[in-house]
Design a protein around this motif. Structure first.
Motif, PDB file in Angstrom:
ATOM      1  N   GLY A   7     -53.683 -17.895 -37.379  1.00  0.00           N
ATOM      2  CA  GLY A   7     -53.019 -16.868 -38.170  1.00  0.00           C
ATOM      3  C   GLY A   7     -53.016 -16.847 -39.671  1.00  0.00           C
ATOM      4  O   GLY A   7     -51.785 -16.082 -40.126  1.00  0.00           O
ATOM      5  N   THR A   8     -53.629 -17.565 -40.502  1.00  0.00           N
ATOM      6  CA  THR A   8     -53.295 -17.804 -41.931  1.00  0.00           C
ATOM      7  C   THR A   8     -54.399 -17.188 -42.557  1.00  0.00           C
ATOM      8  O   THR A   8     -55.433 -16.764 -42.018  1.00  0.00           O
ATOM      9  CB  THR A   8     -53.690 -19.189 -41.935  1.00  0.00           C
ATOM     10  OG1 THR A   8     -54.877 -19.877 -41.629  1.00  0.00           O
ATOM     11  CG2 THR A   8     -52.591 -20.210 -41.483  1.00  0.00           C
ATOM     12  N   PRO A   9     -54.150 -16.675 -43.639  1.00  0.00           N
ATOM     13  CA  PRO A   9     -55.092 -15.680 -44.638  1.00  0.00           C
ATOM     14  C   PRO A   9     -56.228 -16.565 -44.824  1.00  0.00           C
ATOM     15  O   PRO A   9     -56.367 -17.752 -45.031  1.00  0.00           O
ATOM     16  CB  PRO A   9     -54.323 -15.406 -45.454  1.00  0.00           C
ATOM     17  CG  PRO A   9     -53.148 -16.337 -45.753  1.00  0.00           C
ATOM     18  CD  PRO A   9     -53.075 -16.896 -44.385  1.00  0.00           C
TER      19      PRO A   9
ATOM     20  N   LEU B 209     -52.549 -25.697 -47.936  1.00  0.00           N
ATOM     21  CA  LEU B 209     -53.419 -25.355 -48.316  1.00  0.00           C
ATOM     22  C   LEU B 209     -54.978 -25.961 -48.024  1.00  0.00           C
ATOM     23  O   LEU B 209     -54.974 -27.174 -48.359  1.00  0.00           O
ATOM     24  CB  LEU B 209     -53.610 -25.049 -49.811  1.00  0.00           C
ATOM     25  CG  LEU B 209     -52.630 -23.800 -50.448  1.00  0.00           C
ATOM     26  CD1 LEU B 209     -52.799 -23.867 -51.984  1.00  0.00           C
ATOM     27  CD2 LEU B 209     -52.912 -22.431 -49.749  1.00  0.00           C
ATOM     28  N   VAL B 210     -55.841 -25.343 -47.237  1.00  0.00           N
ATOM     29  CA  VAL B 210     -57.051 -26.045 -46.818  1.00  0.00           C
ATOM     30  C   VAL B 210     -58.348 -25.419 -47.426  1.00  0.00           C
ATOM     31  O   VAL B 210     -58.320 -24.365 -47.335  1.00  0.00           O
ATOM     32  CB  VAL B 210     -57.195 -26.129 -45.180  1.00  0.00           C
ATOM     33  CG1 VAL B 210     -58.405 -26.676 -44.719  1.00  0.00           C
ATOM     34  CG2 VAL B 210     -55.957 -26.543 -44.668  1.00  0.00           C
ATOM     35  N   GLY B 211     -59.143 -26.337 -47.901  1.00  0.00           N
ATOM     36  CA  GLY B 211     -60.237 -25.658 -48.617  1.00  0.00           C
ATOM     37  C   GLY B 211     -61.675 -26.068 -47.962  1.00  0.00           C
ATOM     38  O   GLY B 211     -61.669 -27.379 -47.488  1.00  0.00           O
TER      39      GLY B 211
ATOM     40  N   LEU C 240     -53.202 -26.821 -41.377  1.00  0.00           N
ATOM     41  CA  LEU C 240     -52.738 -25.208 -41.399  1.00  0.00           C
ATOM     42  C   LEU C 240     -51.355 -25.168 -40.600  1.00  0.00           C
ATOM     43  O   LEU C 240     -50.407 -24.694 -41.395  1.00  0.00           O
ATOM     44  CB  LEU C 240     -53.535 -24.580 -40.817  1.00  0.00           C
ATOM     45  CG  LEU C 240     -54.971 -24.199 -41.488  1.00  0.00           C
ATOM     46  CD1 LEU C 240     -55.959 -23.418 -40.901  1.00  0.00           C
ATOM     47  CD2 LEU C 240     -54.472 -23.661 -42.974  1.00  0.00           C
ATOM     48  N   GLN C 241     -51.212 -25.974 -39.573  1.00  0.00           N
ATOM     49  CA  GLN C 241     -49.850 -25.881 -38.886  1.00  0.00           C
ATOM     50  C   GLN C 241     -48.563 -26.303 -40.009  1.00  0.00           C
ATOM     51  O   GLN C 241     -47.479 -25.975 -39.698  1.00  0.00           O
ATOM     52  CB  GLN C 241     -49.983 -26.587 -37.595  1.00  0.00           C
ATOM     53  CG  GLN C 241     -50.767 -25.890 -36.452  1.00  0.00           C
ATOM     54  CD  GLN C 241     -50.720 -26.939 -35.426  1.00  0.00           C
ATOM     55  OE1 GLN C 241     -50.415 -27.986 -35.343  1.00  0.00           O
ATOM     56  NE2 GLN C 241     -51.580 -26.285 -34.228  1.00  0.00           N
TER      57      GLN C 241
END
Length: 361
Positions: free
Chosen positions: A256-258, A219-221, A214-215
């Motif tokens: 702080g990611t959606p 895109l992480v699933g 994420l940093q």
């Protein structure tokens, strides 16, 4: 037949001239300087129409964009040859050369983007397009850049839903973004599956790896149900299991990611799990050993999934950048956000099931 040209006459121009100037008109009472007033100008005879054969032929350039110009270009410019196959062969040979010489990039997770795009996704794409005929909705909810955490339901006995979601994001997103899935420990314990998962960009389902990705703006699933979701019996299909302790919410709050909820319909029916051989599962070290209407009764043929019709819908993102840094340690907040994500996925699943006409169409 084209209209004939009319060639006007004046007092100092011959009829046969190919280039004509407009005649200067003078009144009956006008006269040249120094000419006696009594001498009047001789009026020209009425103009006659010259037949088409008498008109000098002049070649005119067709106007830009006219049909004549298009026809001229079509006749003058030869159409290029279709060299699509030549480019494919050249690209394939170039790809093999880079693989043999080691001239390709792999990140510290083992992700090989070139191999994933040109080989691994090409192998999975026929299942995605022709077999499961996946329909994707809400792709605009995935940001064009920056990190985001996609949270989806998990089902299907075998984890094909994660692969289908990866292809759906890459092939439908305007930026062709890649989805990096967080997988269970078992995936990286299997000899061949381990290498393929690493090459495809997947990594261990732990907070440290998720935060690193994420940093970097990836895109992480994640599928929080884990084996409880993928190995649940067919009688409990489309009923979400517990989402663990909300570790994915804590990771999203720290970065702080959606959080983007994702609902997948169609995977539950590919292997209807009607039984679980727990003793055999313990001997093999598996969390479950599925028994379906076709497996193991039909042998290898029973491992072929049923051709169900899939729908993958990405919901509206849940923003986390407005929370303070210490919010990641608030258990009540994590519980509320986890429940919000779970309820949104469950509600979308019910809505998609109502809209579905058939399991296979």
């Amino acid at each position: 037949m084209a209209d004939a040209k009319v060639i006007p006459f004046d007092d100092d121009r011959s009829r046969g001239s190919a280039v004509q100037r407009p005649a200067r008109r003078r009144g009956a009472g006008s006269r040249r300087k120094g000419e006696p007033a009594a001498v009047r100008e001789v009026q020209p005879l009425p103009a006659r129409t010259i037949p088409q054969d008498d008109v000098p032929v002049t070649r005119e350039e067709p106007a830009a964009g006219s049909p004549a110009e298009a026809a001229a270009e079509a006749g003058a410019v030869e159409k290029p040859r279709d060299d699509g196959w030549e480019q494919r062969i050249a690209g394939g040979l170039s790809f093999l050369r880079r693989r043999l010489t080691g001239d390709y990039e792999v990140d510290d997770f083992g992700y090989d983007q070139e191999l994933t795009e040109q080989v691994l996704m090409s192998l999975v794409r026929p299942l995605y397009e022709k077999y499961f005929r996946v329909e994707v909705k809400g792709i605009e909810n995935i940001p064009s850049e920056g990190g985001a955490l996609i949270v989806a339901n998990h089902s299907g006995t075998l984890p094909l839903d994660g692969l289908m979601m990866q292809v759906a994001v890459h092939d439908n997103h305007p930026e062709n973004r890649h989805l990096r899935l967080l997988a269970a420990d078992l995936v990286f314990m299997l000899p061949v599956v381990n290498e393929l998962a690493r090459k495809a960009g997947h990594t261990l389902a732990c907070a440290e790896d998720a935060e690193r990705l994420l940093q970097r703006g990836e895109l992480v699933g994640v599928m929080p149900e884990g084996f409880k979701g993928i190995g649940k019996p067919f009688s409990e299909r489309y009923k979400l299991q517990r989402f663990g302790r909300g570790g994915f919410v804590s990771t999203a709050l720290r970065q702080g990611t959606p959080i983007i909820p994702c609902s997948i319909v169609g995977a539950e029916e590919i292997y209807p799990m009607i039984g679980n051989a727990k003793t055999l599962a313990r001997l093999l070290g598996f969390p479950y050993f599925p028994i379906t209407p076709t497996f193991p009764w039909l042998g290898p043929l029973g491992a072929v999934p049923l051709p169900t019709k899939w729908t993958i819908q990405f919901g509206e993102p849940i923003l986390t950048d407005g929370y303070p840094p210490e919010a990641a340690e608030d258990p009540m907040l994590m519980f509320n956000l986890t429940d919000q994500v779970r309820e949104q996925i469950q509600h979308t699943l019910y809505k998609l099931l109502v809209q579905r006409r058939s399991v296979f169409f």
